[in-house]
Every structure is written in C-alpha cells, then in structure tokens.
Write an enzyme that holds these catalytic residues in place. Structure first.
Site, PDB file in Angstrom:
ATOM      1  N   GLY A  50      -0.150  -0.129  10.249  1.00  8.63           N
ATOM      2  CA  GLY A  50      -0.704   0.993  10.885  1.00  8.63           C
ATOM      3  C   GLY A  50       0.087   2.162  11.156  1.00  8.63           C
ATOM      4  N   CYS A  51       1.486   2.198  11.479  1.00  5.19           N
ATOM      5  CA  CYS A  51       2.101   3.355  11.493  1.00  5.19           C
ATOM      6  C   CYS A  51       2.455   4.147  10.359  1.00  5.19           C
ATOM      7  CB  CYS A  51       3.599   2.910  12.374  1.00  5.19           C
ATOM      8  SG  CYS A  51       3.227   2.636  13.862  1.00  5.19           S
ATOM      9  N   THR A  52       2.490   3.244   9.351  1.00  6.00           N
ATOM     10  CA  THR A  52       2.617   3.795   7.638  1.00  6.00           C
ATOM     11  C   THR A  52       1.448   4.642   7.320  1.00  6.00           C
ATOM     12  OG1 THR A  52       4.283   2.062   7.191  1.00  6.00           O
ATOM     13  CG2 THR A  52       3.152   3.074   5.489  1.00  6.00           C
ATOM     14  N   ALA A 105       1.209   7.841   9.332  1.00  2.00           N
ATOM     15  CA  ALA A 105       2.414   8.705   8.947  1.00  2.00           C
ATOM     16  C   ALA A 105       1.831   9.396   7.405  1.00  2.00           C
ATOM     17  CB  ALA A 105       3.776   8.181   8.775  1.00  2.00           C
TER      18      ALA A 105
END
Length: 155
Positions: free
Chosen positions: A46-48, A51
């Site tokens: 999710g963070c990838t 970003a």
C-alpha cells in the site's frame, strides 16, 4: 491518542533526516504549499502504491505550487532503498521516534483487521504557504488517495 490537526491550525514545525541522512525542515518549504503525508512503512504494498502515485503526479502538483513530503517511522537507509527500488521523486523523511507523526495526529490507536492497535494512521496534511493547515485528512486509503486529493484540490 494524539490530537488531530484542523484547518487553520499552525502546522507543527519539524526537522527530520531524509533518505540521504540530510536534515529537511518544514521551514525549507516556506512560501510554498506542502502536502505532508504519513505512511506506515516503506516497501510495503500500500505504501509503495501511494508513494508511486505521488511520484507519478509530482509535476502536476509542483506546477500547482505544491511540494510533497512523505514521512514514516523508517530510518534513512531503508528510505534510500525504497526510493531507489521504486524510482521515487518525492522527499522521504524518517521519524523513528514518532515525534512528528504524533504532533500531526498520525500516530495512535487505529483499527486494523478488526483489532485495535497502536501505529501509524495513514494521513495527509496540506500546509499552506504561511505554515497553516489547509486540510487534514486521516485514515486515508493508500490506493486512489492521490487521485482523490488532486480532484479535491481542483487540479
């Protein structure tokens, strides 16, 4: 639980190390709007996605006068690996002590898979050119958040 920010609040000042270990402050962006987003951990799916979405829209945001800064509890070395692996163009800052996360209301109790846990609350705070909170969004979704933010900002 940390206090959440509201529009009109003064954005808490911060100085944190970036992916290269250099100090970056909110004050470095004085005179420009800053999208400060908080995410749980570099190199997670999710963070990838989030970003990469910010990186893909960096030109549009910059042309509209916005800088983008991502903050997580990760150390600089991990942020550097994340930036290189995903070819990220945004500024990534590490807050291992979680002081800035807490000051922005992005660390505290949250519900995850039906359980209450303490951790990073995925959040986005837009700081205006004078250092005031323009918008404070909490519990945002990793996927689709950047597109919704762009729509909401009228860009």
């Amino acid at each position: 639980m940390s206090e959440r920010l509201r529009p009109g609040d003064t954005a808490p000042a911060f100085t944190l190390p970036d992916a290269d270990g250099k100090s970056v402050s909110l004050a470095d962006h004085a005179g420009r709007k800053v999208i400060v987003y908080f995410y749980p951990a570099a190199m997670t799916p999710g963070c990838t996605k989030q970003a990469c979405d910010f990186t893909d829209n960096l030109r549009l945001l910059a042309d509209a006068g916005y800088d983008v800064v991502g903050i997580s509890p990760d150390k600089s070395e991990k942020l550097a690996r994340f930036r290189e692996k995903e070819e990220l163009g945004i500024t990534l800052l590490g807050d291992p002590e979680k002081e800035v996360l807490t000051a922005y209301g992005a660390f505290g109790e949250k519900t995850m898979y039906g359980r209450t846990v303490t951790g990073v609350i995925r959040s986005t705070v837009i700081v205006d050119a004078e250092g005031k909170v323009e918008r404070a969004l909490y519990n945002v979704r990793a996927t689709g958040h950047v597109a919704k933010l762009i729509r909401d900002l009228g860009l």
